[in-house]
Design a protein around this motif. Structure first.
Motif, PDB file in Angstrom:
ATOM      1  N   PHE A   1     -13.071  29.028  33.347  1.00 44.94           N
ATOM      2  CA  PHE A   1     -11.969  28.512  34.170  1.00 44.94           C
ATOM      3  C   PHE A   1     -11.651  29.483  35.302  1.00 44.94           C
ATOM      4  O   PHE A   1     -10.514  29.864  35.522  1.00 44.94           O
ATOM      5  CB  PHE A   1     -10.741  28.267  33.292  1.00 44.94           C
ATOM      6  N   ARG A   2     -12.684  29.867  36.032  1.00 46.63           N
ATOM      7  CA  ARG A   2     -12.530  30.730  37.203  1.00 46.63           C
ATOM      8  C   ARG A   2     -12.709  29.890  38.463  1.00 46.63           C
ATOM      9  O   ARG A   2     -13.586  29.026  38.525  1.00 46.63           O
ATOM     10  CB  ARG A   2     -13.577  31.855  37.183  1.00 46.63           C
ATOM     11  N   GLU A   3     -11.885  30.161  39.461  1.00 47.53           N
ATOM     12  CA  GLU A   3     -11.940  29.409  40.703  1.00 47.53           C
ATOM     13  C   GLU A   3     -13.305  29.617  41.367  1.00 47.53           C
ATOM     14  O   GLU A   3     -13.679  30.749  41.666  1.00 47.53           O
ATOM     15  CB  GLU A   3     -10.833  29.851  41.656  1.00 47.53           C
ATOM     16  N   GLY A   4     -14.033  28.529  41.580  1.00 42.00           N
ATOM     17  CA  GLY A   4     -15.336  28.634  42.228  1.00 42.00           C
ATOM     18  C   GLY A   4     -16.305  27.589  41.726  1.00 42.00           C
ATOM     19  O   GLY A   4     -16.149  27.036  40.629  1.00 42.00           O
ATOM     20  N   ASP A   5     -17.338  27.332  42.524  1.00 45.99           N
ATOM     21  CA  ASP A   5     -18.280  26.258  42.222  1.00 45.99           C
ATOM     22  C   ASP A   5     -18.922  26.384  40.845  1.00 45.99           C
ATOM     23  O   ASP A   5     -19.211  25.373  40.196  1.00 45.99           O
ATOM     24  CB  ASP A   5     -19.396  26.223  43.278  1.00 45.99           C
ATOM     25  N   ALA A   6     -19.165  27.589  40.391  1.00 44.83           N
ATOM     26  CA  ALA A   6     -19.915  27.788  39.152  1.00 44.83           C
ATOM     27  C   ALA A   6     -19.223  27.188  37.938  1.00 44.83           C
ATOM     28  O   ALA A   6     -19.889  26.844  36.955  1.00 44.83           O
ATOM     29  CB  ALA A   6     -20.162  29.285  38.926  1.00 44.83           C
ATOM     30  N   CYS A   7     -17.906  27.063  37.986  1.00 46.71           N
ATOM     31  CA  CYS A   7     -17.151  26.584  36.825  1.00 46.71           C
ATOM     32  C   CYS A   7     -16.662  25.141  36.986  1.00 46.71           C
ATOM     33  O   CYS A   7     -16.079  24.591  36.048  1.00 46.71           O
ATOM     34  CB  CYS A   7     -15.939  27.491  36.573  1.00 46.71           C
TER      35      CYS A   7
ATOM     36  N   ALA B   1      -6.284  21.731  36.882  1.00 47.34           N
ATOM     37  CA  ALA B   1      -7.287  22.341  36.009  1.00 47.34           C
ATOM     38  C   ALA B   1      -8.333  21.334  35.550  1.00 47.34           C
ATOM     39  O   ALA B   1      -9.355  21.716  34.977  1.00 47.34           O
ATOM     40  CB  ALA B   1      -6.610  22.980  34.794  1.00 47.34           C
ATOM     41  N   SER B   2      -8.091  20.042  35.818  1.00 48.80           N
ATOM     42  CA  SER B   2      -9.103  19.041  35.498  1.00 48.80           C
ATOM     43  C   SER B   2     -10.371  19.262  36.314  1.00 48.80           C
ATOM     44  O   SER B   2     -11.433  18.728  35.970  1.00 48.80           O
ATOM     45  CB  SER B   2      -8.563  17.635  35.754  1.00 48.80           C
ATOM     46  N   THR B   3     -10.282  20.062  37.381  1.00 46.85           N
ATOM     47  CA  THR B   3     -11.448  20.355  38.215  1.00 46.85           C
ATOM     48  C   THR B   3     -12.466  21.247  37.507  1.00 46.85           C
ATOM     49  O   THR B   3     -13.537  21.524  38.064  1.00 46.85           O
ATOM     50  CB  THR B   3     -11.019  21.039  39.526  1.00 46.85           C
ATOM     51  N   TYR B   4     -12.155  21.696  36.288  1.00 50.29           N
ATOM     52  CA  TYR B   4     -13.105  22.483  35.499  1.00 50.29           C
ATOM     53  C   TYR B   4     -13.870  21.625  34.495  1.00 50.29           C
ATOM     54  O   TYR B   4     -14.645  22.153  33.694  1.00 50.29           O
ATOM     55  CB  TYR B   4     -12.376  23.624  34.777  1.00 50.29           C
ATOM     56  N   GLY B   5     -13.655  20.324  34.545  1.00 46.39           N
ATOM     57  CA  GLY B   5     -14.378  19.447  33.635  1.00 46.39           C
ATOM     58  C   GLY B   5     -14.149  19.836  32.193  1.00 46.39           C
ATOM     59  O   GLY B   5     -13.024  20.094  31.766  1.00 46.39           O
ATOM     60  N   GLY B   6     -15.219  19.905  31.426  1.00 52.58           N
ATOM     61  CA  GLY B   6     -15.118  20.283  30.021  1.00 52.58           C
ATOM     62  C   GLY B   6     -14.928  21.759  29.788  1.00 52.58           C
ATOM     63  O   GLY B   6     -14.794  22.194  28.639  1.00 52.58           O
ATOM     64  N   GLY B   7     -14.926  22.553  30.843  1.00 49.36           N
ATOM     65  CA  GLY B   7     -14.714  23.995  30.713  1.00 49.36           C
ATOM     66  C   GLY B   7     -15.894  24.751  30.141  1.00 49.36           C
ATOM     67  O   GLY B   7     -15.735  25.892  29.683  1.00 49.36           O
ATOM     68  N   LEU B   8     -17.071  24.158  30.200  1.00 54.35           N
ATOM     69  CA  LEU B   8     -18.247  24.792  29.592  1.00 54.35           C
ATOM     70  C   LEU B   8     -18.600  26.120  30.250  1.00 54.35           C
ATOM     71  O   LEU B   8     -19.200  26.989  29.617  1.00 54.35           O
ATOM     72  CB  LEU B   8     -19.449  23.846  29.674  1.00 54.35           C
ATOM     73  N   HIS B   9     -18.236  26.262  31.517  1.00 56.82           N
ATOM     74  CA  HIS B   9     -18.599  27.478  32.251  1.00 56.82           C
ATOM     75  C   HIS B   9     -17.390  28.360  32.553  1.00 56.82           C
ATOM     76  O   HIS B   9     -17.470  29.268  33.379  1.00 56.82           O
ATOM     77  CB  HIS B   9     -19.319  27.098  33.545  1.00 56.82           C
TER      78      HIS B   9
END
Length: 328
Positions: free
Chosen positions: A128-134, A118-126
Motif C-alpha cells: 500500500f505504497r503510493e505508486g504504480d507498482a502497488c 485506498a481502493s486504488t491498491y486493488g487486492g493489496g498484493l503488492h
C-alpha cells in the motif's frame, strides 16, 4: 471563500464543520440533494451559499468565479458506490468532473485538495505504497479514482499551485447515515446491535498473506473521520508539498476487533457470522494497511485517534441524535 464539493456528504460535511469551528463560514457548499436524505448533513453547518453540482460545474466552465478570492477547494464529491458497475457513469462523475475542477484551480492557482481512495491498491498484493507498482482496481469506482490519480501525476510537475490527493482508507464517524450499504462497518454494527442484539460479520473467504481468512478476521485500516479532516486542513494550512498521499492510521484491525469495540461502547450485543456474499467474491479487499512513509516525509506529525476511543465518541454521538447541531 472556501469551496467544498460533496459538502452534504460524509467527509465533506465534517470538513465544513471543522472549518466552522475554526471560524470560517465563508464557504460555498456544492452537492446534489436529490436522494432526500443527505440535506440533513447540512442543517448543522454554517455556509455562505449552496450550489448544485451541475450548476457549479457550469459556473467554473463559464469562469463565473473570475475575480473571486478563493482560498482553497476541497473536492470530496464523487459517486462512492463500489457496487455501481456503469463505468461510463463513474468516469463522467468521478474522473471528468474532477479534471474540470482541477484545471479551474490550476488556472487560478487555487490549492486543490481532493479525495482519492485506498481502493486504488486493488487486492493489496503488492502493498500500500503510493505508486504504480502497488496500484490496481477491482471495481469501476476504484478505476475512476486510480485514473484521476494518474492524470494528476501527469500535470503535477507543471503546476504552480498546491495539488494534494488523499487516499482515504476505511473512514468512519459522524454524518454517514445517508450512505446506506456504503456506510462504515461501525455504523452498520451500531444499527444491527440496536435492532437484533447481534453484530453480523462475514465468514472467512480468501487469503491474507497466503493464509486462509478465518471468520471475521478480514483486516482493514480504519481511520476516524476527524483524523481525515485534520490531514486535509493540515496540508492546506501548512502549504505542504503537492502529491498523492495515503490517509490511514498505518495499523490494521480485524472486523472482530471492530465488533468488540462497538459492543463495548454500547454495553450490549454479541457477534454472529454470515456467509460471504457471492457478489463480492473477487472484488473485496481482505486486508488494507496504509504505508504512512510518504505522509510523514511531507511533515505530518499530528497522529491518529486510537480506535477504541474514537468508537466510544462515535457511539455517544449516535446515541445523542447522530447529526451536527447548528452553531456548536
Amino acid at each position: 471563500m472556501i469551496i467544498v464539493t460533496g459538502a452534504a456528504g460524509f467527509i465533506g460535511s465534517n470538513i465544513v464543520k471543522e472549518l466552522n469551528r475554526r471560524g470560517r463560514t465563508d464557504i460555498l457548499v456544492v452537492d446534489d440533494l436529490k436522494d432526500g436524505e443527505n440535506y440533513k448533513n447540512l442543517r448543522g453547518l454554517q455556509f455562505i451559499d449552496y450550489q448544485h453540482k451541475d450548476d457549479f460545474l457550469k459556473s467554473i466552465e463559464d469562469d463565473d468565479f473570475d475575480g473571486t478570492d478563493i482560498d482553497a477547494v476541497f473536492h470530496e464529491g464523487a459517486c462512492s458506490d463500489t457496487m455501481e458497475y456503469d463505468v461510463n457513469f463513474m468516469m463522467r462523475v468521478n474522473y471528468e468532473y474532477s479534471k474540470a475542477l482541477l484545471h479551474f484551480c490550476l488556472q487560478h492557482r487555487i490549492p486543490f485538495l481532493y479525495a482519492s481512495s485506498a481502493s486504488t491498491y486493488g487486492g493489496g498484493l503488492h502493498g500500500f505504497r503510493e505508486g504504480d507498482a502497488c496500484e490496481d482496481a477491482l471495481n469501476p469506482y476504484a478505476f475512476s479514482k486510480l485514473a484521476f490519480d494518474r492524470y494528476v501525476r501527469q500535470v503535477m510537475p507543471e503546476a504552480r499551485s498546491q495539488i494534494v490527493g488523499l487516499r482515504y482508507f476505511n473512514v468512519y464517524g459522524p454524518q454517514e447515515h445517508h450512505k446506506g450499504k456504503m456506510a462504515s462497518i461501525f455504523y452498520q454494527l451500531y444499527n444491527q446491535i440496536n435492532e437484533t442484539g447481534k453484530a453480523h460479520l462475514f465468514r472467512g473467504y480468501g487469503t491474507i498473506a497466503g493464509k486462509p481468512v478465518a471468520d471475521g478476521e478480514q483486516r482493514r485500516d480504519f481511520v476516524y473521520v476527524k483524523d481525515v479532516v485534520n490531514v486535509n486542513l493540515w496540508f492546506w494550512e501548512n502549504g505542504a508539498p503537492s502529491g498523492i498521499y495515503n490517509c490511514g492510521t498505518g495499523e490494521s484491525h480485524t472486523y472482530n476487533e471492530v465488533a468488540r469495540a462497538v459492543i463495548a461502547a454500547m454495553g450490549k450485543g454479541e457477534i454472529a457470522y454470515r456467509d460471504f456474499p457471492e457478489v463480492l467474491k473477487g472484488k473485496y479487499q481482505n486486508y488494507t494497511q496504509a504505508d504512512r512513509t510518504h505522509l510523514e516525509e511531507a511533515g505530518y506529525d499530528q497522529g491518529f485517534h486510537k480506535m477504541e476511543d474514537a468508537v466510544k465518541e462515535y457511539v455517544d454521538f449516535l446515541d445523542n441524535g447522530g447529526y451536527f447541531t447548528y452553531g456548536e
